[in-house]
Design a protein around this motif. Structure first.
Motif, PDB file in Angstrom:
ATOM      1  N   ALA A   1       0.817  -1.211   0.000  1.00  0.00           N
ATOM      2  CA  ALA A   1       0.000   0.000   0.000  1.00  0.00           C
ATOM      3  C   ALA A   1       0.851   1.262   0.000  1.00  0.00           C
ATOM      4  CB  ALA A   1      -0.925  -0.005   1.220  1.00  0.00           C
ATOM      5  N   ASN A   2       1.987   1.235   0.730  1.00  0.00           N
ATOM      6  CA  ASN A   2       2.842   2.416   0.814  1.00  0.00           C
ATOM      7  C   ASN A   2       4.073   2.311  -0.074  1.00  0.00           C
ATOM      8  OD1 ASN A   2       1.178   3.644   2.806  1.00  0.00           O
ATOM      9  ND2 ASN A   2       2.142   2.376   4.390  1.00  0.00           N
ATOM     10  N   GLN A   3       4.175   1.226  -0.833  1.00  0.00           N
ATOM     11  CA  GLN A   3       5.320   1.056  -1.719  1.00  0.00           C
ATOM     12  C   GLN A   3       4.989   1.368  -3.170  1.00  0.00           C
ATOM     13  OE1 GLN A   3       7.744  -2.470  -1.182  1.00  0.00           O
ATOM     14  NE2 GLN A   3       6.790  -2.922   0.796  1.00  0.00           N
ATOM     15  N   LEU A   4       3.726   1.146  -3.539  1.00  0.00           N
ATOM     16  CA  LEU A   4       3.293   1.379  -4.915  1.00  0.00           C
ATOM     17  C   LEU A   4       2.122   2.345  -4.932  1.00  0.00           C
ATOM     18  CD1 LEU A   4       3.256  -2.344  -6.176  1.00  0.00           C
ATOM     19  CD2 LEU A   4       5.072  -0.662  -6.532  1.00  0.00           C
ATOM     20  N   THR A   5       1.988   3.082  -6.023  1.00  0.00           N
ATOM     21  CA  THR A   5       0.838   3.971  -6.176  1.00  0.00           C
ATOM     22  C   THR A   5      -0.400   3.148  -6.527  1.00  0.00           C
ATOM     23  OG1 THR A   5       1.198   4.306  -8.556  1.00  0.00           O
ATOM     24  CG2 THR A   5       2.363   5.784  -7.038  1.00  0.00           C
ATOM     25  N   GLU A   6      -1.557   3.766  -6.397  1.00  0.00           N
ATOM     26  CA  GLU A   6      -2.802   3.081  -6.776  1.00  0.00           C
ATOM     27  C   GLU A   6      -2.749   2.615  -8.233  1.00  0.00           C
ATOM     28  OE1 GLU A   6      -2.703   5.741  -4.935  1.00  0.00           O
ATOM     29  OE2 GLU A   6      -4.019   5.461  -3.194  1.00  0.00           O
ATOM     30  N   GLN A   7      -2.146   3.444  -9.088  1.00  0.00           N
ATOM     31  CA  GLN A   7      -2.047   3.079 -10.502  1.00  0.00           C
ATOM     32  C   GLN A   7      -1.158   1.847 -10.698  1.00  0.00           C
ATOM     33  OE1 GLN A   7      -3.627   4.609 -13.450  1.00  0.00           O
ATOM     34  NE2 GLN A   7      -2.999   2.515 -13.879  1.00  0.00           N
ATOM     35  N   GLU A   8      -0.043   1.811  -9.985  1.00  0.00           N
ATOM     36  CA  GLU A   8       0.866   0.674 -10.113  1.00  0.00           C
ATOM     37  C   GLU A   8       0.230  -0.608  -9.576  1.00  0.00           C
ATOM     38  OE1 GLU A   8       5.266   2.781  -9.767  1.00  0.00           O
ATOM     39  OE2 GLU A   8       4.085   2.466  -7.947  1.00  0.00           O
ATOM     40  N   ILE A   9      -0.501  -0.489  -8.457  1.00  0.00           N
ATOM     41  CA  ILE A   9      -1.182  -1.663  -7.903  1.00  0.00           C
ATOM     42  C   ILE A   9      -2.243  -2.159  -8.878  1.00  0.00           C
ATOM     43  CG2 ILE A   9      -2.691  -2.484  -6.055  1.00  0.00           C
ATOM     44  CD1 ILE A   9      -1.219  -0.578  -4.160  1.00  0.00           C
ATOM     45  N   ALA A  10      -3.007  -1.229  -9.442  1.00  0.00           N
ATOM     46  CA  ALA A  10      -4.030  -1.613 -10.416  1.00  0.00           C
ATOM     47  C   ALA A  10      -3.408  -2.312 -11.618  1.00  0.00           C
ATOM     48  CB  ALA A  10      -4.804  -0.372 -10.861  1.00  0.00           C
ATOM     49  N   ALA A  11      -2.288  -1.791 -12.085  1.00  0.00           N
ATOM     50  CA  ALA A  11      -1.638  -2.358 -13.263  1.00  0.00           C
ATOM     51  C   ALA A  11      -1.104  -3.759 -12.992  1.00  0.00           C
ATOM     52  CB  ALA A  11      -0.518  -1.436 -13.728  1.00  0.00           C
ATOM     53  N   VAL A  12      -0.458  -3.944 -11.841  1.00  0.00           N
ATOM     54  CA  VAL A  12       0.142  -5.255 -11.567  1.00  0.00           C
ATOM     55  C   VAL A  12      -0.933  -6.304 -11.306  1.00  0.00           C
ATOM     56  CG1 VAL A  12       0.459  -5.096  -9.048  1.00  0.00           C
ATOM     57  CG2 VAL A  12       2.122  -6.336 -10.447  1.00  0.00           C
ATOM     58  N   ILE A  13      -2.054  -5.914 -10.717  1.00  0.00           N
ATOM     59  CA  ILE A  13      -3.143  -6.869 -10.521  1.00  0.00           C
ATOM     60  C   ILE A  13      -3.765  -7.239 -11.867  1.00  0.00           C
ATOM     61  CG2 ILE A  13      -5.451  -7.180  -9.535  1.00  0.00           C
ATOM     62  CD1 ILE A  13      -4.552  -5.511  -7.150  1.00  0.00           C
ATOM     63  N   THR A  14      -3.947  -6.240 -12.716  1.00  0.00           N
ATOM     64  CA  THR A  14      -4.455  -6.524 -14.062  1.00  0.00           C
ATOM     65  C   THR A  14      -3.527  -7.483 -14.789  1.00  0.00           C
ATOM     66  OG1 THR A  14      -5.497  -4.335 -14.210  1.00  0.00           O
ATOM     67  CG2 THR A  14      -5.096  -5.490 -16.281  1.00  0.00           C
ATOM     68  N   TYR A  15      -2.220  -7.248 -14.658  1.00  0.00           N
ATOM     69  CA  TYR A  15      -1.232  -8.122 -15.317  1.00  0.00           C
ATOM     70  C   TYR A  15      -1.318  -9.541 -14.760  1.00  0.00           C
ATOM     71  CZ  TYR A  15       3.256 -10.004 -16.790  1.00  0.00           C
ATOM     72  OH  TYR A  15       4.242 -10.799 -17.343  1.00  0.00           O
ATOM     73  N   GLN A  16      -1.367  -9.671 -13.453  1.00  0.00           N
ATOM     74  CA  GLN A  16      -1.406 -11.007 -12.855  1.00  0.00           C
ATOM     75  C   GLN A  16      -2.678 -11.770 -13.233  1.00  0.00           C
ATOM     76  OE1 GLN A  16      -0.885 -10.524  -8.616  1.00  0.00           O
ATOM     77  NE2 GLN A  16       1.247  -9.855  -8.800  1.00  0.00           N
ATOM     78  N   ARG A  17      -3.756 -11.075 -13.451  1.00  0.00           N
ATOM     79  CA  ARG A  17      -5.027 -11.735 -13.771  1.00  0.00           C
ATOM     80  C   ARG A  17      -5.174 -12.034 -15.261  1.00  0.00           C
ATOM     81  NH1 ARG A  17      -8.361 -11.593  -9.351  1.00  0.00           N
ATOM     82  NH2 ARG A  17     -10.238 -12.011 -10.594  1.00  0.00           N
ATOM     83  N   ASN A  18      -4.201 -11.567 -16.064  1.00  0.00           N
ATOM     84  CA  ASN A  18      -4.326 -11.775 -17.513  1.00  0.00           C
ATOM     85  C   ASN A  18      -3.069 -12.338 -18.164  1.00  0.00           C
ATOM     86  OD1 ASN A  18      -7.098 -10.498 -18.371  1.00  0.00           O
ATOM     87  ND2 ASN A  18      -6.220  -9.065 -16.889  1.00  0.00           N
ATOM     88  N   ALA A  19      -2.007 -12.549 -17.382  1.00  0.00           N
ATOM     89  CA  ALA A  19      -0.764 -13.097 -17.931  1.00  0.00           C
ATOM     90  C   ALA A  19      -0.718 -14.611 -17.748  1.00  0.00           C
ATOM     91  CB  ALA A  19       0.432 -12.449 -17.241  1.00  0.00           C
ATOM     92  N   TRP A  20       0.169 -15.246 -18.476  1.00  0.00           N
ATOM     93  CA  TRP A  20       0.467 -16.682 -18.338  1.00  0.00           C
ATOM     94  C   TRP A  20      -0.764 -17.579 -18.540  1.00  0.00           C
ATOM     95  CZ3 TRP A  20       1.242 -14.115 -13.322  1.00  0.00           C
ATOM     96  CH2 TRP A  20       2.386 -13.313 -13.312  1.00  0.00           C
ATOM     97  N   GLY A  21      -1.706 -17.105 -19.338  1.00  0.00           N
ATOM     98  CA  GLY A  21      -2.893 -17.912 -19.602  1.00  0.00           C
ATOM     99  C   GLY A  21      -4.004 -17.751 -18.590  1.00  0.00           C
ATOM    100  N   ASN A  22      -3.827 -16.833 -17.600  1.00  0.00           N
ATOM    101  CA  ASN A  22      -4.927 -16.612 -16.649  1.00  0.00           C
ATOM    102  C   ASN A  22      -6.149 -16.043 -17.376  1.00  0.00           C
ATOM    103  OD1 ASN A  22      -3.478 -17.601 -14.521  1.00  0.00           O
ATOM    104  ND2 ASN A  22      -2.870 -15.617 -13.695  1.00  0.00           N
ATOM    105  N   ASP A  23      -5.910 -15.032 -18.215  1.00  0.00           N
ATOM    106  CA  ASP A  23      -6.918 -14.541 -19.168  1.00  0.00           C
ATOM    107  C   ASP A  23      -8.315 -14.340 -18.563  1.00  0.00           C
ATOM    108  OD1 ASP A  23      -4.936 -14.654 -21.104  1.00  0.00           O
ATOM    109  OD2 ASP A  23      -5.454 -16.689 -21.721  1.00  0.00           O
ATOM    110  N   THR A  24      -8.380 -13.633 -17.434  1.00  0.00           N
ATOM    111  CA  THR A  24      -9.705 -13.366 -16.854  1.00  0.00           C
ATOM    112  C   THR A  24     -10.433 -12.241 -17.580  1.00  0.00           C
ATOM    113  OG1 THR A  24      -8.836 -11.735 -15.289  1.00  0.00           O
ATOM    114  CG2 THR A  24      -8.851 -14.056 -14.579  1.00  0.00           C
ATOM    115  N   GLY A  25      -9.664 -11.396 -18.273  1.00  0.00           N
ATOM    116  CA  GLY A  25     -10.265 -10.240 -18.931  1.00  0.00           C
ATOM    117  C   GLY A  25     -10.533  -9.085 -17.981  1.00  0.00           C
ATOM    118  N   ASP A  26     -10.185  -9.244 -16.703  1.00  0.00           N
ATOM    119  CA  ASP A  26     -10.442  -8.186 -15.718  1.00  0.00           C
ATOM    120  C   ASP A  26      -9.505  -7.002 -15.939  1.00  0.00           C
ATOM    121  OD1 ASP A  26     -12.410  -9.678 -14.435  1.00  0.00           O
ATOM    122  OD2 ASP A  26     -10.924 -10.693 -13.160  1.00  0.00           O
TER     123      ASP A  26
END
Length: 393
Positions: free
Chosen positions: A344-369
């Protein structure tokens, strides 16, 4: 081990804590002695080491000289007959008094140096140093400037796909910048496990302990870039936790400080603006991959498959494929009792949003979120409201 040898070993151990110099001036592989460093204290430690070294050499010369002389002079083939004496008070006094005098002669300069090393009073600048797996956080307490310092060595060098650079595993994205000729006080602690902040050229090596604050100080004599490492085994990526200190003239430091404050102010403005904007999937995936490589891959691996028995996989995981709120929660608040930190205090809201989006759509996760910065901000506000209500009850 007798008392003299024990004291010598202690002194050598303290000196060797800064024996492997890691500044821009790389020593040759044939350099075996300590370096004098770039601070008055490091010079005192070097002189103490040499004093005790010479004392030990003199003792060895005398002891072995007498021993070999006695072996040769009084050998049986020359008809020597061993003397018989018992409980000689004179001999006992001599072999007690002489070592005591030697120990006192060694203890006086050692104590003087140790007291000087621990005297953090009358400092000009105070910097809080926080260690965490596996990065450093620097907080200039009097200036309102703080930032994280992470390993900057390219992953391809680590994987052996590219030639290793001159400062392999000893380079960071944000160096600690300080002025020369100023007494700098360090307050050292940790977020998770015990680390050790070690800069050889300063003769500073101090443990950072969770829930406890240690103190150290330095006063650098000349400008330059000085490198160190975490010197306490702190987990999987212990060897990927370098320290880089850039010492500047006062005018250059003042300019850097002004630029850093402007940079932080701009970042805060951008973070605020991100709350009202929306990025597309491609932008979020690009930014998210960058954040993931820098902050997450060290544990969960670049392919998201983690390390069996140590760090869970994200690829195909229930967190990445399930509801979004638990995924946001674990990134924002971490998970107690594990190496998963709160970002929470290491990354900005934008960075957290981006990395969660990446984790939910990379490596075949493909949630579309697609997660936006506003979603993270809303999650934080809801959690704060719930916490306030619980406290009020």
């Amino acid at each position: 081990m007798d008392r003299l040898a024990a004291l010598n070993l202690f002194a050598l151990g303290g000196g060797l804590s800064f024996g492997a110099r890691a500044s821009e001036e790389t020593p040759s592989s044939s350099q075996y002695n300590l370096t004098q460093g770039v601070t008055e204290i490091s010079g005192q430690v070097y002189e103490l080491h040499m004093l005790i070294f010479y004392i030990c050499c003199a003792i060895a010369f005398i002891v072995f000289g007498i021993m070999f002389y006695s072996i040769i002079k009084h050998r049986k083939s020359k008809g020597a007959v061993a003397a018989h004496f018992h409980e000689s008070t004179k001999v006992e006094i001599i072999w007690t008094v002489i070592p005591v005098l030697i120990l006192i002669g060694m203890a006086i300069p050692a104590t003087t140096t140790l007291l000087a090393m621990e005297d953090t009073s009358q400092s000009d600048i105070t910097i809080k140093v926080t260690g965490s797996q596996w990065k450093w956080h620097y907080d200039y307490l009097d200036e309102g400037v703080q930032f994280f310092s992470l390993l900057a060595t390219d992953q391809k060098q680590i994987d052996g796909l590219e030639e290793k650079g001159a400062h392999y595993l000893l380079e960071v994205d944000n160096a600690l910048v300080v002025p020369i000729a100023k007494k700098i006080r360090f307050l050292l602690t940790s977020d998770d496990v015990i680390h050790s902040w070690w800069v050889p050229d300063f003769a500073v090596k101090k443990d950072t302990i969770p829930g406890f604050i240690n103190e150290a100080w330095t006063k650098i004599d000349k400008p330059g870039v000085y490198r160190g490492q975490c010197a306490e085994l702190c987990g999987k990526a212990h060897g990927f936790m370098p320290i880089v200190v850039q010492a500047m003239e006062q005018d250059d430091y003042d300019q850097w400080l002004a630029d850093k404050k402007a940079e932080i102010a701009l970042a805060e403005q951008e973070a605020a603006a991100a709350l009202t904007s929306e990025l597309g999937m491609d932008e979020l995936m690009t930014q998210g991959e960058s954040v993931y490589v820098a902050r997450c891959a060290v544990c969960h691996q670049a392919n998201g498959e983690g390390v069996t028995g140590a760090f869970p996989a994200i690829k195909g995981s229930a967190i990445a494929l399930g509801d979004i709120d638990p995924h946001i929660d674990i990134i924002v608040n971490g998970r107690s009792g594990t190496a998963m930190q709160a970002f929470a205090n290491q990354l900005t809201e934008q960075e957290i949003a981006a990395v969660i989006t990446y984790q939910r759509n990379a490596w075949g996760n493909d949630t579309g979120d697609v997660i936006q910065a506003s979603d993270i901000n809303q999650f934080k506000e809801n959690a704060q409201s719930a916490s306030d209500m619980e406290a009020a009850q």
